[in-house]
Design a protein around this motif. Structure first.
Motif, PDB file in Angstrom:
ATOM      1  N   SER A 167      71.516  30.130  30.954  1.00 28.32           N
ATOM      2  CA  SER A 167      70.762  31.146  31.544  1.00 28.32           C
ATOM      3  C   SER A 167      70.041  32.290  31.015  1.00 28.32           C
ATOM      4  N   GLY A 168      69.702  31.890  29.561  1.00 26.98           N
ATOM      5  CA  GLY A 168      68.968  32.808  28.819  1.00 26.98           C
ATOM      6  C   GLY A 168      67.406  32.852  28.925  1.00 26.98           C
ATOM      7  N   ARG A 169      66.747  33.797  28.582  1.00 27.99           N
ATOM      8  CA  ARG A 169      65.320  33.851  28.817  1.00 27.99           C
ATOM      9  C   ARG A 169      64.760  33.417  28.119  1.00 27.99           C
ATOM     10  N   PRO A 170      63.467  32.707  28.096  1.00 31.75           N
ATOM     11  CA  PRO A 170      62.418  32.215  27.149  1.00 31.75           C
ATOM     12  C   PRO A 170      61.809  33.528  26.511  1.00 31.75           C
ATOM     13  N   HIS A 171      61.476  33.360  25.235  1.00 32.84           N
ATOM     14  CA  HIS A 171      60.968  34.329  24.472  1.00 32.84           C
ATOM     15  C   HIS A 171      59.327  33.813  24.211  1.00 32.84           C
ATOM     16  N   LEU A 172      58.444  34.661  24.641  1.00 32.85           N
ATOM     17  CA  LEU A 172      57.092  34.323  24.904  1.00 32.85           C
ATOM     18  C   LEU A 172      56.189  35.223  24.465  1.00 32.85           C
ATOM     19  N   HIS A 173      54.757  34.911  24.381  1.00 31.48           N
ATOM     20  CA  HIS A 173      53.572  35.834  24.314  1.00 31.48           C
ATOM     21  C   HIS A 173      53.437  36.377  25.772  1.00 31.48           C
ATOM     22  N   HIS A 174      53.670  37.626  26.051  1.00 29.27           N
ATOM     23  CA  HIS A 174      53.426  38.190  27.448  1.00 29.27           C
ATOM     24  C   HIS A 174      52.015  38.022  27.970  1.00 29.27           C
ATOM     25  N   GLY A 175      50.979  38.257  27.062  1.00 29.75           N
ATOM     26  CA  GLY A 175      49.900  38.115  27.467  1.00 29.75           C
ATOM     27  C   GLY A 175      49.393  36.804  28.066  1.00 29.75           C
ATOM     28  N   LYS A 176      49.741  35.803  27.126  1.00 26.94           N
ATOM     29  CA  LYS A 176      49.288  34.196  27.869  1.00 26.94           C
ATOM     30  C   LYS A 176      50.217  34.092  29.076  1.00 26.94           C
ATOM     31  N   PHE A 177      51.367  34.476  29.145  1.00 23.23           N
ATOM     32  CA  PHE A 177      52.366  34.310  30.346  1.00 23.23           C
ATOM     33  C   PHE A 177      51.863  35.001  31.505  1.00 23.23           C
ATOM     34  N   VAL A 178      51.278  36.019  31.441  1.00 18.98           N
ATOM     35  CA  VAL A 178      50.730  36.804  32.542  1.00 18.98           C
ATOM     36  C   VAL A 178      49.528  36.130  32.985  1.00 18.98           C
ATOM     37  N   GLN A 179      48.461  35.792  31.902  1.00 18.04           N
ATOM     38  CA  GLN A 179      47.410  35.273  32.480  1.00 18.04           C
ATOM     39  C   GLN A 179      47.496  33.881  33.283  1.00 18.04           C
ATOM     40  N   LYS A 180      48.702  32.913  32.864  1.00 20.20           N
ATOM     41  CA  LYS A 180      49.158  31.874  33.361  1.00 20.20           C
ATOM     42  C   LYS A 180      49.486  31.925  34.915  1.00 20.20           C
ATOM     43  N   LEU A 181      50.115  33.323  35.082  1.00 16.67           N
ATOM     44  CA  LEU A 181      50.747  33.507  36.450  1.00 16.67           C
ATOM     45  C   LEU A 181      49.443  33.818  37.310  1.00 16.67           C
ATOM     46  N   ARG A 182      48.733  34.420  36.771  1.00 13.00           N
ATOM     47  CA  ARG A 182      47.466  34.918  37.520  1.00 13.00           C
ATOM     48  C   ARG A 182      46.379  33.658  37.953  1.00 13.00           C
ATOM     49  N   SER A 183      46.553  32.894  36.945  1.00 15.69           N
ATOM     50  CA  SER A 183      45.834  31.494  37.197  1.00 15.69           C
ATOM     51  C   SER A 183      46.414  30.748  38.268  1.00 15.69           C
ATOM     52  N   ALA A 184      47.774  30.542  38.300  1.00 17.67           N
ATOM     53  CA  ALA A 184      48.439  29.926  39.305  1.00 17.67           C
ATOM     54  C   ALA A 184      48.145  30.582  40.642  1.00 17.67           C
ATOM     55  N   ALA A 185      48.283  31.813  40.906  1.00 17.32           N
ATOM     56  CA  ALA A 185      48.122  32.589  42.119  1.00 17.32           C
ATOM     57  C   ALA A 185      46.774  32.321  42.468  1.00 17.32           C
ATOM     58  N   ARG A 225      44.662  29.973  42.126  1.00 16.46           N
ATOM     59  CA  ARG A 225      44.756  28.428  42.674  1.00 16.46           C
ATOM     60  C   ARG A 225      45.472  28.152  43.849  1.00 16.46           C
ATOM     61  N   THR A 226      46.436  29.256  44.482  1.00 17.97           N
ATOM     62  CA  THR A 226      46.896  29.021  45.751  1.00 17.97           C
ATOM     63  C   THR A 226      46.228  29.075  46.791  1.00 17.97           C
ATOM     64  N   PRO A 227      46.133  28.225  47.681  1.00 18.12           N
ATOM     65  CA  PRO A 227      44.961  28.205  48.872  1.00 18.12           C
ATOM     66  C   PRO A 227      45.131  29.430  49.644  1.00 18.12           C
ATOM     67  N   ASN A 228      46.256  29.991  49.844  1.00 16.29           N
ATOM     68  CA  ASN A 228      46.257  31.119  50.819  1.00 16.29           C
ATOM     69  C   ASN A 228      46.233  32.469  50.369  1.00 16.29           C
ATOM     70  N   VAL A 229      45.825  32.521  48.951  1.00 15.93           N
ATOM     71  CA  VAL A 229      45.621  33.562  48.303  1.00 15.93           C
ATOM     72  C   VAL A 229      44.463  34.249  48.060  1.00 15.93           C
ATOM     73  N   THR A 230      43.996  35.468  48.226  1.00 14.68           N
ATOM     74  CA  THR A 230      42.858  36.029  47.774  1.00 14.68           C
ATOM     75  C   THR A 230      43.239  37.020  46.828  1.00 14.68           C
ATOM     76  N   LEU A 231      42.547  36.956  45.456  1.00 13.68           N
ATOM     77  CA  LEU A 231      42.769  37.882  44.395  1.00 13.68           C
ATOM     78  C   LEU A 231      41.705  38.811  44.383  1.00 13.68           C
ATOM     79  N   LEU A 232      42.090  39.800  44.486  1.00 20.46           N
ATOM     80  CA  LEU A 232      41.359  41.125  44.127  1.00 20.46           C
ATOM     81  C   LEU A 232      41.675  41.956  43.016  1.00 20.46           C
ATOM     82  N   GLU A 233      40.832  42.203  42.088  1.00 22.06           N
ATOM     83  CA  GLU A 233      41.299  43.126  40.960  1.00 22.06           C
ATOM     84  C   GLU A 233      40.680  44.671  41.068  1.00 22.06           C
ATOM     85  N   ALA A 234      41.574  45.484  41.264  1.00 18.76           N
ATOM     86  CA  ALA A 234      41.033  46.887  41.393  1.00 18.76           C
ATOM     87  C   ALA A 234      42.070  47.640  40.955  1.00 18.76           C
ATOM     88  N   THR A 235      41.998  49.011  41.064  1.00 17.26           N
ATOM     89  CA  THR A 235      42.849  50.033  40.753  1.00 17.26           C
ATOM     90  C   THR A 235      43.297  50.624  42.114  1.00 17.26           C
TER      91      THR A 235
END
Length: 221
Positions: free
Chosen positions: A17-35, A37-47
């Motif tokens: 159950s150990g965690r993977p060690h990774l480049h966090h920036g690339k990992f986060v960007q891939k999570l955002r890309s996956a979100a 592409r999800t049909p029922n998700v509207t992505l808004l970037e704001a503060t």
């Protein structure tokens, strides 16, 4: 001095159950890309600066999920507790360091605080909590080069915030916004990912058919 190593290859992660060690920036960007592409998700970037509340009752309007990290702007809406700085971590990226067991994470135990090393790429190894006298010679050489190449040593305060039940209806805190621990074992990443995983199941269509009419009391989770 003693060291303990833990494998973190893909096969080892499937077995343990150990965690993977990774480049966090690339990992986060891939999570955002996956979100995205999800049909029922509207992505808004704001503060986000505030929470929408009913003017009469002050209740939170709609389901609000806050995952804005250790410096959360919305934690104070749910709790009076504040993070406490217990220590500071100093870290560097070593290039082409020769490790006796590649693709393993190392915890080096000596006469000083623990030192953590883990490989994050083909050529890159991350070292945290640097204590030079306790490091093997081959690591000291790579560390010396990294220090000479760095303008300054990156450092990060280590916060502690114990978890507490959230009594604010319609408001959910995830990850470091909810509680924090020492980063030595990477528990923050594990917890944030697990929080998101559990929440996705608790709010799945089979349980909550329509999020527009859901009333969420965190105490029921």
């Amino acid at each position: 001095m003693a060291s303990q190593s833990h494998p973190h290859t893909a096969d080892a992660r499937r077995e343990k159950s150990g965690r993977p060690h990774l480049h966090h920036g690339k990992f986060v960007q891939k999570l955002r890309s996956a979100a995205r592409r999800t049909p029922n998700v509207t992505l808004l970037e704001a503060t986000a600066k505030d929470i929408l509340r009913d003017e009469a009752s002050s209740e939170v309007l709609g389901l609000t999920v806050s995952a804005d990290g250790y410096a959360s702007n919305f934690r104070k809406r749910c709790t009076t507790r504040k993070p406490v700085v217990r220590s500071t971590s100093v870290a560097l990226q070593l290039i082409d360091v020769k490790l006796s067991s590649p693709n393993h994470g190392y915890i080096i135990i000596g006469n000083n605080p623990l030192v953590l090393l883990y490989q994050i790429g083909t050529h890159e190894t991350w070292i945290c909590h640097i204590v030079a006298p306790d490091l093997p010679a081959q690591i000291q050489s790579a560390l010396r080069k990294a220090i000479e190449a760095a303008d300054q040593l990156p450092n990060m305060p280590n916060f502690f915030l114990s978890a507490q039940a959230n009594d604010t209806p319609e408001m959910i805190l995830l990850g470091d916004a909810m509680n924090m621990r020492h980063p030595l074992t990477g528990g923050g990443d594990d917890r944030a990912s697990n929080d998101a995983y559990l929440l996705s199941h608790l709010l799945s269509p089979s349980i909550v058919p329509d999020l527009r009419v859901v009333y969420c009391d965190p105490r029921t989770f």
